[in-house]
Design a protein around this motif. Structure first.
Motif, PDB file in Angstrom:
ATOM      1  N   PHE A   1      32.483  45.147  -5.105  1.00 59.97           N
ATOM      2  CA  PHE A   1      33.832  44.806  -4.636  1.00 59.97           C
ATOM      3  C   PHE A   1      34.492  46.077  -4.113  1.00 59.97           C
ATOM      4  O   PHE A   1      34.499  47.101  -4.796  1.00 59.97           O
ATOM      5  N   GLU A   2      35.058  46.007  -2.916  1.00 60.26           N
ATOM      6  CA  GLU A   2      35.609  47.217  -2.280  1.00 60.26           C
ATOM      7  C   GLU A   2      36.754  46.824  -1.351  1.00 60.26           C
ATOM      8  O   GLU A   2      36.725  45.754  -0.749  1.00 60.26           O
TER       9      GLU A   2
ATOM     10  N   ARG B   1      35.547  38.033   2.958  1.00 59.62           N
ATOM     11  CA  ARG B   1      36.798  38.736   3.216  1.00 59.62           C
ATOM     12  C   ARG B   1      37.947  37.743   3.394  1.00 59.62           C
ATOM     13  O   ARG B   1      38.167  37.221   4.478  1.00 59.62           O
TER      14      ARG B   1
ATOM     15  N   THR C   1      41.033  43.447  -4.231  1.00 59.09           N
ATOM     16  CA  THR C   1      39.601  43.550  -4.491  1.00 59.09           C
ATOM     17  C   THR C   1      39.302  43.336  -5.976  1.00 59.09           C
ATOM     18  O   THR C   1      38.355  42.634  -6.356  1.00 59.09           O
TER      19      THR C   1
ATOM     20  N   PRO D   1      40.817  42.997   1.075  1.00 58.54           N
ATOM     21  CA  PRO D   1      39.712  43.154   0.122  1.00 58.54           C
ATOM     22  C   PRO D   1      38.371  42.630   0.658  1.00 58.54           C
ATOM     23  O   PRO D   1      38.332  41.849   1.595  1.00 58.54           O
ATOM     24  N   THR D   2      37.310  43.053  -0.021  1.00 57.23           N
ATOM     25  CA  THR D   2      35.963  42.575   0.303  1.00 57.23           C
ATOM     26  C   THR D   2      35.158  42.344  -0.965  1.00 57.23           C
ATOM     27  O   THR D   2      35.216  43.156  -1.884  1.00 57.23           O
TER      28      THR D   2
END
Ligand code: ATP
Length: 352
Positions: A277-278, A105, A301, A263-264
């Protein structure tokens, strides 16, 4: 033309709004660059699917996803389905089923945005937080007995394995080594949790020996929250357990401006399985359907996804377009503006 197969799972709440915005931005970028194409297949899984079929994704869901290069995921959660069903039935089933053991992150203050911390200048907050994503407090180990009786008991056991901790520490040290400051903070709670967290600390010290050029320190998670608020510039790369990092990254996103921008990447660094990706935010029912969800988290993301796919130029161009728009003051209400999801999306597409 390079082609990448992407599985899109918009799922619940504002997930479909921000994922369709993200796909529009990705398609525009790929058309303008002409160097790669994304073949996107959308899967209608999530809470509505659960209400019809009794499961969040079909039993062979992982088999269906396995051939894809990456998964672009929205959010899960529904007011009328228990959270542990929505989370374990889809997001965690994919993360754990595909051994996406790193949850990365990045957080920084994008151009034109302000931190709620009065004294914090944009360069003061530029962090990469690594969350252990396969075990720890989310290992799913535990049980309940004597349901409904006064003797009812529930256990929730955290699991820390030598292999699991070693691989996340190694990833975090490698990441810190690649960043200019070469600085890693290992978050722990080994004063109170004297088994798993002590193993965590011991392995951090062992792995540190492989990275003599990385400066590292250790911080109790409670003290880390005050350091993030009080001395943000003293932090660069961070590694923490599944639960600790879950909490710290929400704080980090808020300190960088809004939960709506963060984003992650759920990564399998060994690339045996697709990574996912989320945006960091959840379903956000209070704003679902209003057209005002901030799509920047889903765009950032998408930039992480492009980087993972090897489309580095596209990733850099997307981040530049995002920051051109944030700097121009086109902000959704969570950032204090009046722009809609549509307006922000069109502005980013126009900025390529
Ligand atoms: P979860 O429990 O899955 O974390 P949630 O729906 O309880 O999800 P979040 O989505 O994490 O909550 O976000 C909390 C609040 O932050 C939302 O209710 C919403 O008001 C705001 N928020 C989150 N994401 C966005 C976004 N993309 N745009 C605008 N506001 C957002």
């Amino acid at each position: 033309m390079r082609e990448h197969a992407i599985a899109a799972i918009p799922a619940d709440g504002i997930g479909p709004e921000v994922i369709s915005a993200g796909l529009e931005v990705l398609n525009t970028l790929s058309r303008k660059m002409g160097a790669f194409r994304l073949n996107v297949q959308t899967f209608p899984w999530g809470s509505d699917y659960y209400k019809k079929h009794g499961f969040m994704m079909p039993p062979n869901g992982l088999d269906l996803l396995r051939p894809f290069a990456a998964i672009y995921f929205g959010a899960v959660g529904a007011p009328d389905v228990p959270d542990h069903i929505t989370l374990w039935g889809l997001r965690l089933a994919i993360c754990q089923g595909f051994d996406q053991y790193v949850n990365l992150r990045p957080t920084r203050i994008l151009r034109g945005l302000a931190s709620p911390l009065r004294a914090c200048k944009p360069g003061d907050l530029d962090w990469a937080i690594v969350r252990e994503n396969s075990e720890g407090e989310y290992a799913g180990h535990g049980g309940r007995a004597h349901r409904g009786l006064p003797e009812e008991v529930a256990t929730e056991t955290s699991i820390f394995t030598r292999s699991g901790v070693t691989r996340i520490m190694r990833f975090a040290f490698q990441l810190a080594q690649k960043r200019p400051r070469k600085l890693l903070t290992v978050v722990t709670k080994s004063n109170a949790q004297r088994h798993g967290m002590v193993l965590w600390d011991e392995i951090a010290a062992e792995v540190a020996k492989e990275f003599p050029d990385v400066a590292w320190d250790k911080m109790l998670v409670d003290a880390m929250t005050t350091r993030m608020v009080g001395k943000p510039a003293s932090i660069d790369t961070v590694v923490a357990t599944n639960l600790h990092a879950d909490i710290l990254t929400d704080l980090a996103a808020a300190l960088a401006g809004s939960l709506g921008i963060a984003p992650t990447a759920n990564l399998d660094p060994l690339r045996r399985f697709p990574s996912m990706f989320e945006p960091i935010h959840g379903a956000a029912f209070d704003i679902t359907g209003k057209g005002i969800a901030n799509p920047i988290g889903a765009f950032w993301t998408a930039a992480l996804m492009l980087e993972h796919l090897g489309e580095t130029d596209a990733s850099v161009r997307l981040m530049e377009a995002i920051e051109t728009v944030t700097a121009s003051g086109i902000h959704t209400p969570d950032l204090g503006g009046r722009a809609t999801t549509r307006e922000v999306t069109s502005a980013v597409c126009d900025a390529f």
